[in-house]
Scaffold this motif. Structure first.
Motif, mmCIF file in Angstrom:
data_model
loop_
_atom_site.group_PDB
_atom_site.id
_atom_site.type_symbol
_atom_site.label_atom_id
_atom_site.label_comp_id
_atom_site.label_asym_id
_atom_site.label_seq_id
_atom_site.Cartn_x
_atom_site.Cartn_y
_atom_site.Cartn_z
ATOM 1 N N LEU A 332 0.831 -1.205 0.000
ATOM 2 C CA LEU A 332 0.000 0.000 0.000
ATOM 3 C C LEU A 332 0.869 1.260 0.000
ATOM 4 O O LEU A 332 0.588 2.226 -0.706
ATOM 5 C CB LEU A 332 -0.919 0.002 1.232
ATOM 6 N N ALA A 333 1.943 1.238 0.802
ATOM 7 C CA ALA A 333 2.831 2.400 0.868
ATOM 8 C C ALA A 333 3.519 2.627 -0.479
ATOM 9 O O ALA A 333 3.701 3.763 -0.923
ATOM 10 C CB ALA A 333 3.870 2.200 1.975
ATOM 11 N N PRO A 703 10.190 13.130 11.007
ATOM 12 C CA PRO A 703 9.785 13.955 9.857
ATOM 13 C C PRO A 703 9.098 13.150 8.766
ATOM 14 O O PRO A 703 9.524 12.050 8.406
ATOM 15 C CB PRO A 703 11.124 14.525 9.355
ATOM 16 N N GLY A 704 7.991 13.709 8.279
ATOM 17 C CA GLY A 704 7.293 13.129 7.149
ATOM 18 C C GLY A 704 6.421 11.941 7.457
ATOM 19 O O GLY A 704 5.812 11.360 6.550
ATOM 20 N N THR A 705 6.325 11.540 8.748
ATOM 21 C CA THR A 705 5.529 10.348 9.080
ATOM 22 C C THR A 705 4.301 10.659 9.926
ATOM 23 O O THR A 705 3.381 9.859 9.977
ATOM 24 C CB THR A 705 6.390 9.330 9.847
#
Length: 874
Positions: A332-333, A703-705
């Motif tokens: 999915l990612a 960061p970014g999660t």
């Protein structure tokens, strides 16, 4: 059994959804006609952060006029539903007509008729449309209101008019059912924004600084307010002022704002009686009556007492066809990333701009069109990229290397044992440390060759300079970096400077350095004497030091006029430290009578032109708050960065806060924030150490999660550093960690007692009470009734509720309590170990006498020697 579990499941499903927790925080500082207030905005920020941590959705507003206040209150009330919790904080001006308390908007007039003034005011409670009335009508189950406003009168009556009740300040309130109202001051009292001893960086008013840390401390609201009442009254009494916070409670039972809280006695009992995780999982599995629940229990608790029952349940009930497998999260990612990169590439093509292609290539290195985008960048976007920002940790490392380079070079130039000793003592890991040690081993065992008196004087002066010169002394030798105040090796430096003073008694730099070492040793009277000798010869740094002594009351009563005189003289001689301190006094630290913004701006600008680190840091604060210049977050950031690059630990901490929040136009950068916190913490800054401990304990944003990751090992390390450096909050936190065996630390009650006792020795109430408990009950294997009694009595003197407790002490502790209370003159009864009204009255008398004897007296004021890494002689 299955039917019984199903019935329980249906009953749970029928329960109403969880009530919402909503908060409204208003901080009004800048009034158009009334006197401006210093702290409401920063107080509001503190409440906003604390309530957010408690799970409240916070609506935060500052400096609202009457229309803004009306909109904010209506919008907040409209969001309340039956059963919700509502928490309101107002910090600003308020008044009362004798029966109704009003909160004032920023455009309120200075005087006028009562009817006119009410147009700019908002009733706290009037029985029909007051703020608390609206919340009750909307169905709020709990209404908490904190009003941090003076309870005297802010208005001037209209000329020739009758009183109209305007001589009154905020009055007593009768809250509606379910409401809890807190006032920061008693009726008719002025709520203090600051104390004369406050440092410039103090953000909160006197009440808020005491109450805020208790909001999410695990105490009930009643206990938190009670502790804050005592602490606030004590601080106010130190300056001859009366401020007794009050509260009015119409809630039932105890009020808990967190998920769970108890009084201090209950917490210990509950912690001892908590069920294990496996007990809770098994009970939850029974309640849910589902395969997934029992399978989860077995996966975690295969050797638990009821594991065999769960295994039988799974074998009999869970043989159905398994559900369709969940989609692979990695797949999915991957699909999501491809779709995102498709969109980024399409957007880059449409924009045809370098920044768009750079964004795409940065995030999509393995995407199908990466090569095409890279080709576009190579051909069309060859402008040089900006230089990366320097890493503050690396800057600190380089500064330390340069300092040791200079010391080593100086040792070579002087060629004397003392110089190599100074270098070796503070630069153990430097590249040439082994060479210096070799020199010491070979050359420094026999006495050095005797010199004539003049040459020997120069050597002695040089040794004093090397060990004690101030980094902030404009007249120090240019080839020496100086030694920070907290890094002075007082024994060696004192011997060197006393010898130099005998050789050269007329040298003002020697007198100044000797005074500096005496100050670091705690001998303030002798230090002042030698500072005065140097100052009488026109030595600027000594005049600055005398200004500090007068400003802080270091050897007697504070003398602001003398501080101004000394700072003015040193500033005229070009000392940037004096200019900065002078600017702070003129900004407001010297009181309204001496406030002069023009002089403050002139002095801080002159210090900044001389590249003075603290001047840059103060300019960062000034532009952040908008005190001398118009508020400008970008300029504030730039000045903080310049101070941080020069090694100022407080500026590094402020940079960390700004980058951690990422607000006011500054891009959020969690990793860079951690680097700044680390640099300040490595300098010994306790506040930065506690911040790092808390971040690593409760999680640092990845960061970014959108998720956070904790690091128990680092959290424990920084809690220990802060505790060793004297933070009672860190000491109590560590004690609780060792009590519970959390954060990877073993359960160790002896270690817990050690940290509780460290906090107790600093008169920290929780440390006193917990250390007393341990020494009374002997859980660590050590029972000491004398210590237990001493800590109980000290806790009572500082405002603990011990005199009203219904608990019983052990007979040995009770006997010691009575003996020690009798020795203090409070207890008149028999020493029989029976705690009754007489013993409890004696404890209350101890509290009363302590507060009577410890009213503020400048001549007896104790000077705190530890500066926790914040302050410097700059």
């Amino acid at each position: 059994m299955r039917a019984f579990f199903s019935a329980l499941f249906l009953l749970a499903a029928a329960q109403p959804v969880l009530a919402a927790k909503l908060a409204l925080v208003i901080g009004n500082s800048e009034y158009t006609h009334l006197e401006d207030l210093r702290n409401p905005v920063t107080d509001g920020e503190g409440y906003r952060d604390a309530l957010t941590e408690l799970g409240y959705e916070v609506s935060f507003h500052t400096d609202l006029d009457r229309f803004g206040m009306e909109d904010a209150i209506i919008d907040f009330a409209d969001r309340i539903r039956d059963g919700d919790e509502a928490f309101v904080v107002f910090s600003g001006h308020g008044w009362s007509d004798g029966s109704v308390n009003y909160l004032l908007a920023t455009d309120s007039p200075l005087s006028g008729s009562e009817r006119k003034l009410k147009r700019y005011s908002f009733a706290l409670k009037n029985g029909y449309d007051g703020l608390l009335d609206e919340l009750a009508i909307q169905g709020a189950r709990l209404q908490v209101a904190v009003v941090d406003a003076c309870r005297d009168n802010p208005f001037k009556p209209p000329e020739g008019a009758k009183s109209l009740g305007l001589g009154r300040g905020l009055s007593r309130v009768q809250p509606p059912e379910g409401a809890f109202v807190i006032f920061s001051a008693g009726a008719g009292q002025v709520a203090l924004d600051r104390l004369p001893s406050d440092k410039a960086e103090e953000r909160f008013s006197v009440f808020t600084r005491n109450f805020l840390p208790l909001l999410n401390s695990g105490l009930t609201l009643e206990d938190a307010v009670s502790v804050a009442q005592t602490q606030t009254a004590e601080l106010a009494a130190q300056v001859g002022h009366r401020q007794s916070p009050s509260y009015y409670d119409e809630t039932l039972g105890k009020t808990c704002l967190a998920e769970d809280c108890h009084d201090l006695i209950e917490l210990a009992a509950l912690n001892a009686a908590k069920p294990s995780q496996c007990d809770l999982l098994y009970e939850e599995a029974k309640t849910l009556d589902g395969c997934f629940a029992f399978e989860s229990y077995l996966a975690n608790c295969g050797d638990h007492a009821f594991a065999s029952i769960a295994e039988s349940y799974v074998a009999r009930q869970c043989t159905q066809v398994e559900a369709e497998p969940e989609p692979d999260p990695e797949e999915l990612a991957r699909i999501a990333k491809v779709q995102r990169c498709d969109a980024l590439y399409q957007e880059a093509k449409e924009l045809g701009a370098c920044f768009a292609y750079e964004t795409y290539t940065k995030d999509c290195a393995d995407h199908a069109f990466f090569g095409m985008a890279q080709g576009y960048l190579d051909q069309q976007c060859k402008a040089p990229e900006p230089e990366p920002q320097p890493d503050p940790v690396e800057l600190a490392r380089l500064a330390e290397a340069q300092r040791c380079d200079a010391l080593y070079q100086e040792a070579k130039d002087v060629g004397a044992c003392f110089a190599y000793e100074s270098y070796a003592a503070s630069c153990e890991t430097h590249a040439f440390a082994s060479i210096a040690q070799g020199f010491l081993d070979r050359e420094c065992r026999a006495p050095e060759v005797a010199l004539d008196s003049e040459a020997q004087a120069l050597v002695d002066i040089r040794r004093c300079d090397t060990l004690a010169a101030s980094p902030f002394d404009p007249a120090r030798p240019e080839d020496l970096p100086g030694v920070d105040f907290e890094d002075l090796q007082t024994e060696a430096a004192l011997a060197a400077c006393q010898t130099a003073n005998v050789r050269a008694p007329d040298n003002p730099r020697v007198s100044f350095s000797l005074a500096r070492v005496l100050e670091a040793s705690g001998d303030f009277t002798e230090a002042k004497a030698f500072y005065s000798i140097a100052a009488s010869k026109g030595y600027a740094a000594a005049q600055t030091a005398l200004g500090r002594f007068a400003r802080d009351g270091r050897t007697g009563a504070k003398d602001i006029a003398e501080a101004l005189r000394q700072f003015e003289s040193a500033a005229a001689l070009g000392d940037p430290a004096a200019m900065t301190m002078l600017a702070l006094l003129y900004e407001g630290d010297a009181g309204l009578a001496r406030q002069d913004y023009a002089k403050a701006m002139d002095q801080i600008s002159r210090a900044a032109e001389l590249n003075h680190a603290r001047a840059f840091r103060e300019l960062g604060r000034i532009y952040s708050k908008g005190t001398l210049y118009q508020k400008d977050p970008i300029k504030s950031f730039e000045y903080y960065q310049r101070a941080a690059d020069l090694g100022d630990p407080r500026a590094r901490y402020e940079m960390g806060l700004i980058l951690l929040r990422g607000d006011d136009g500054i891009e959020k950068d969690v990793q860079q924030a951690l680097a700044y916190f680390q640099a300040a913490a490595d300098e010994g800054n306790v506040t930065a150490q506690q911040r790092l401990a808390s971040l690593f304990h409760y999680g640092v944003e990845v960061p970014g999660t959108g998720r956070k990751e904790s690091d128990p090992k680092k959290a424990l390390h920084w809690y220990e550093e802060a505790a060793i450096n004297g933070s009672p909050n860190a000491q109590v936190t560590l004690a609780r960690i060792f009590e519970a065996g959390s954060l990877g630390a073993p359960r160790d009650l002896a270690e817990a007692l050690k940290y509780y006792e460290m906090a107790a020795e600093q008169d920290f109430l929780q440390g006193l009470e917990q250390a007393a408990e341990y020494y009374e009950n002997g859980e660590t294997g050590v029972t000491d009734p004398k210590k237990a009694a001493r800590y109980w009595i000290r806790a009572a003197e500082l405002g603990s509720k011990i005199p009203t407790w219904t608990r019983g002490w052990s007979r040995a502790t009770a006997l010691e309590l009575q003996r020690q209370l009798k020795a203090k003159g409070h207890y008149k009864g028999a020493i029989d170990g029976a705690v009754g009204p007489g013993t409890r009255k004696a404890l209350k008398d101890a509290y009363d006498e302590f507060h009577r004897l410890h009213r503020y007296d400048p001549a007896r004021e104790v000077i705190a020697y530890a500066n926790f890494g914040w302050d410097c002689q700059c």
